[in-house]
Design a protein around this motif. Sequence first.
Motif, PDB file in Angstrom:
ATOM      1  N   GLY A 241      11.368  23.126 -77.504  1.00  0.00           N
ATOM      2  CA  GLY A 241      11.023  22.649 -78.836  1.00  0.00           C
ATOM      3  C   GLY A 241      10.330  21.300 -78.790  1.00  0.00           C
ATOM      4  N   TYR A 242      10.849  20.389 -77.965  1.00  0.00           N
ATOM      5  CA  TYR A 242      10.214  19.076 -77.807  1.00  0.00           C
ATOM      6  C   TYR A 242       8.856  19.206 -77.117  1.00  0.00           C
ATOM      7  CZ  TYR A 242      14.497  16.726 -79.270  1.00  0.00           C
ATOM      8  OH  TYR A 242      15.579  16.277 -80.005  1.00  0.00           O
ATOM      9  N   PHE A 243       8.769  20.143 -76.184  1.00  0.00           N
ATOM     10  CA  PHE A 243       7.497  20.365 -75.493  1.00  0.00           C
ATOM     11  C   PHE A 243       6.423  20.836 -76.480  1.00  0.00           C
ATOM     12  CE2 PHE A 243       4.723  23.675 -73.674  1.00  0.00           C
ATOM     13  CZ  PHE A 243       3.981  22.913 -72.783  1.00  0.00           C
ATOM     14  N   LYS A 248       7.008  13.546 -76.035  1.00  0.00           N
ATOM     15  CA  LYS A 248       7.275  13.226 -74.631  1.00  0.00           C
ATOM     16  C   LYS A 248       8.583  12.444 -74.441  1.00  0.00           C
ATOM     17  CE  LYS A 248       2.432  13.203 -73.175  1.00  0.00           C
ATOM     18  NZ  LYS A 248       1.350  12.413 -72.542  1.00  0.00           N
ATOM     19  N   ALA A 249       8.842  11.528 -75.362  1.00  0.00           N
ATOM     20  CA  ALA A 249      10.034  10.679 -75.230  1.00  0.00           C
ATOM     21  C   ALA A 249      11.313  11.511 -75.284  1.00  0.00           C
ATOM     22  CB  ALA A 249      10.037   9.614 -76.316  1.00  0.00           C
ATOM     23  N   ASN A 250      11.418  12.339 -76.322  1.00  0.00           N
ATOM     24  CA  ASN A 250      12.618  13.170 -76.462  1.00  0.00           C
ATOM     25  C   ASN A 250      12.666  14.286 -75.414  1.00  0.00           C
ATOM     26  OD1 ASN A 250      14.277  12.119 -78.614  1.00  0.00           O
ATOM     27  ND2 ASN A 250      12.604  12.641 -80.011  1.00  0.00           N
ATOM     28  N   PHE A 251      11.490  14.734 -75.005  1.00  0.00           N
ATOM     29  CA  PHE A 251      11.435  15.743 -73.936  1.00  0.00           C
ATOM     30  C   PHE A 251      12.055  15.177 -72.662  1.00  0.00           C
ATOM     31  CE2 PHE A 251       9.507  17.636 -70.195  1.00  0.00           C
ATOM     32  CZ  PHE A 251       9.540  18.994 -70.466  1.00  0.00           C
ATOM     33  N   ILE A 274       6.471  20.156 -67.652  1.00  0.00           N
ATOM     34  CA  ILE A 274       6.267  18.765 -67.221  1.00  0.00           C
ATOM     35  C   ILE A 274       4.825  18.532 -66.825  1.00  0.00           C
ATOM     36  CG2 ILE A 274       6.842  17.065 -65.438  1.00  0.00           C
ATOM     37  CD1 ILE A 274       9.672  18.305 -65.378  1.00  0.00           C
ATOM     38  N   SER A 275       4.274  19.482 -66.077  1.00  0.00           N
ATOM     39  CA  SER A 275       2.889  19.399 -65.611  1.00  0.00           C
ATOM     40  C   SER A 275       1.909  19.410 -66.793  1.00  0.00           C
ATOM     41  CB  SER A 275       2.580  20.554 -64.673  1.00  0.00           C
ATOM     42  OG  SER A 275       1.212  20.558 -64.294  1.00  0.00           O
TER      43      SER A 275
END
Length: 278
Positions: A241-243, A248-251, A274-275
Motif C-alpha cells: 500500500g505504501y509502495f 518512501k518514508a512510511n515504506f 525497493i528497486s
Amino acid sequence: MKKHLIIIIYFISIFSFAQSNLVFNKKFVQSEDNWVAFPADSTGSYNLGFIYIDSQAGLTFDYEGSFKIDEKGKFNFKKKEIEGAMKYRLEPNDVLVAFIPENKFAELGIKKVPDWLRFYKSDENTIERQYRWGYRYNGWGECEKALEFLNQAYKQNPKFKGLKVELAYSYNCLEKYSKSIEILMQALKEETATSYLIKELIYAQAKSGNLQEAESTFNSYLTKIEDKTYKSENAYNILQGYFLKKDKANFQRWLTESNLKTDKTFQPYVEQMISNLK
C-alpha cells in the motif's frame, strides 16, 4: 419475386444452421446445472453431459454420450455404451465447454433437468448448503456467483459461523472494500477474531488506502491471535500500500518494523519494490 424468395429462403437456412452452432465460451465453474458439450474430436464427435456440484466431490460431469452435427445442423445422438452413471470430477481450469441450446434437447433425447438431479438438491435451501456453495465459488474465483449463495445464507441467519468473513472475501475479490470492512467490523463485535478474519480486514483496509488503520489492526491482533499463518501476508499488503502511494518514508519504516526483508516467500517482491522506488 422468385429471386427475392430464393434469397429469403437462403438466409433462413443460414440462420437455422447458425442456431445449431455451439459456442465454447463457458468454464466448468460457470456451468453448474447445465447440459454441455466438449470440443469435437478428430471425427467431429462431441462428448455430451450434465455438469452439477456434488457436495462431497465438487464439480462433476455426468457423461450421457456423444453426438455429431450433420450438414443440416441436426444433432445426431449416440448413447454411451456402458450402462449406469459415468461421473467424472472436474478440476477448475481454462477448458471451455458449450451450453446445449434448448431447441436441441428433443433431438438429443434429454430433459432440461435430469430426473436424478433431485437427489443432489434435497438440501438446496438450507443455510449450510448456501454457505458451502458460496465457499466453493469463492475458492474458484467466481465471487459474484458466490455472493448469490452467501447473501441467501445471510438472510436466513446473519450470525452463521464463518459467514461474515466469507462474504467479506467475496467483497474483497470484487474490490468492494468498504462493504468488506463494514461486515468484518460487525463480525468483530459478535465473534472471536480469527487469523482469516483479520487477514481479510487488513487486506480491505490496505487496498482502500487506510494504511494507518491497517497497521493498527495488524499490531492490535498480533499478540491476541496465536495463529500466525497470515502474519507476513498481512505485513506485505500494508507495505505494498505504501509502495503504490510512493510513500518512501512510511515504506521504509514499515519495512523495518515488519522485518519482511528476511521472509523468503515475500523477499523477491519486496526487493523489486525497493528497486522500483529508487
